[in-house]
Write an enzyme that holds these catalytic residues in place. Sequence first.
Site, PDB file in Angstrom:
ATOM      1  N   GLY A  46       0.822  -1.207   0.000  1.00 23.06           N
ATOM      2  CA  GLY A  46       0.000   0.000   0.000  1.00 23.06           C
ATOM      3  C   GLY A  46       0.849   1.247   0.000  1.00 23.06           C
ATOM      4  N   GLN A  51       3.506   9.841   0.681  1.00 24.85           N
ATOM      5  CA  GLN A  51       4.753   9.067   0.785  1.00 24.85           C
ATOM      6  C   GLN A  51       5.674   9.284  -0.416  1.00 24.85           C
ATOM      7  OE1 GLN A  51       2.537   5.271   2.038  1.00 24.85           O
ATOM      8  NE2 GLN A  51       4.493   5.096   3.078  1.00 24.85           N
ATOM      9  N   CYS A  94       5.874  -0.108   7.043  1.00 26.10           N
ATOM     10  CA  CYS A  94       5.543   1.083   6.268  1.00 26.10           C
ATOM     11  C   CYS A  94       6.760   1.453   5.414  1.00 26.10           C
ATOM     12  CB  CYS A  94       5.199   2.229   7.218  1.00 26.10           C
ATOM     13  SG  CYS A  94       4.767   3.760   6.368  1.00 26.10           S
ATOM     14  N   LEU A  95       6.516   1.756   4.144  1.00 28.70           N
ATOM     15  CA  LEU A  95       7.638   2.092   3.246  1.00 28.70           C
ATOM     16  C   LEU A  95       8.348   3.371   3.696  1.00 28.70           C
ATOM     17  CD1 LEU A  95       6.131   1.223  -0.255  1.00 28.70           C
ATOM     18  CD2 LEU A  95       7.691  -0.127   1.151  1.00 28.70           C
ATOM     19  N   HIS A 136      -4.447   1.743   7.477  1.00 30.54           N
ATOM     20  CA  HIS A 136      -3.083   2.271   7.585  1.00 30.54           C
ATOM     21  C   HIS A 136      -2.890   3.421   6.585  1.00 30.54           C
ATOM     22  CE1 HIS A 136       1.490   1.446   7.795  1.00 30.54           C
ATOM     23  NE2 HIS A 136       1.353   2.297   6.792  1.00 30.54           N
ATOM     24  N   GLU A 137      -3.360   3.236   5.357  1.00 26.83           N
ATOM     25  CA  GLU A 137      -3.151   4.264   4.317  1.00 26.83           C
ATOM     26  C   GLU A 137      -4.018   5.500   4.567  1.00 26.83           C
ATOM     27  OE1 GLU A 137      -0.607   3.853   2.687  1.00 26.83           O
ATOM     28  OE2 GLU A 137      -0.368   1.695   2.975  1.00 26.83           O
ATOM     29  N   HIS A 140      -2.357   7.763   6.849  1.00 26.95           N
ATOM     30  CA  HIS A 140      -1.343   8.606   6.198  1.00 26.95           C
ATOM     31  C   HIS A 140      -1.959   9.910   5.684  1.00 26.95           C
ATOM     32  CE1 HIS A 140       2.454   6.476   6.090  1.00 26.95           C
ATOM     33  NE2 HIS A 140       1.898   5.373   5.651  1.00 26.95           N
TER      34      HIS A 140
HETATM   35 NI    NI Z   1       2.658   3.427   5.617  1.00 25.80          NI
END
Ligand code: NI
Length: 172
Positions: A46, A51, A94-95, A136-137, A140
């Site tokens: 995701g 990000q 998380c990236l 989660h997204e 963000h």
């Molecule tokens: Ni993340």
Amino acid sequence: MTVRPLVILPDTRLRLISEPVGAVTDEIRKLAADMLETMYDAPGVGLAAIQIGVPRRVVTIDTSKDENAREPRVFLDPEIVWSSEEKRVYDEGCLSIPEYYAEVERPDRVRVRYRDLTGATQEIDADGLLSTCIQHEIDHLNGVLFIDHLSKLKRDRVNKKFAKAAKRGEAA
Ligand code: NI
């Protein structure tokens, strides 16, 4: 499609509240395509637009984990309209916080309203990994990171580690 550089902790852009998408323009379609490319390249399941440094309410997800049977999903202006009482615990990553994983408890199932790339409003009932991922997204988009759901002790430890790494000019 272009792989774009990822925004990494402690970059303060991760704390921005992203703006609504508005009209679905070529710019938004390009953004979504670049996000999918960046997500697959990482690889991750995701990604939120912030990000890659773009503060718009765009999320891409693919929970298939199979390169040969990809299921790319794009959510514009997603919002949770219902969540289950039952909770689910998942080991999240998380990236933007590379190579750190921790268990987070969230509602087990959610219903999400969003717009697709044609601008049409859609709803989806999500469970399992998709449910965790979409929550989660959406966090963000509101400047919230999964480490915010951890104890202060754990969160401080992660923040310190990434702040130190940034100072040295390297990944944590
Ligand atoms: Ni993340």
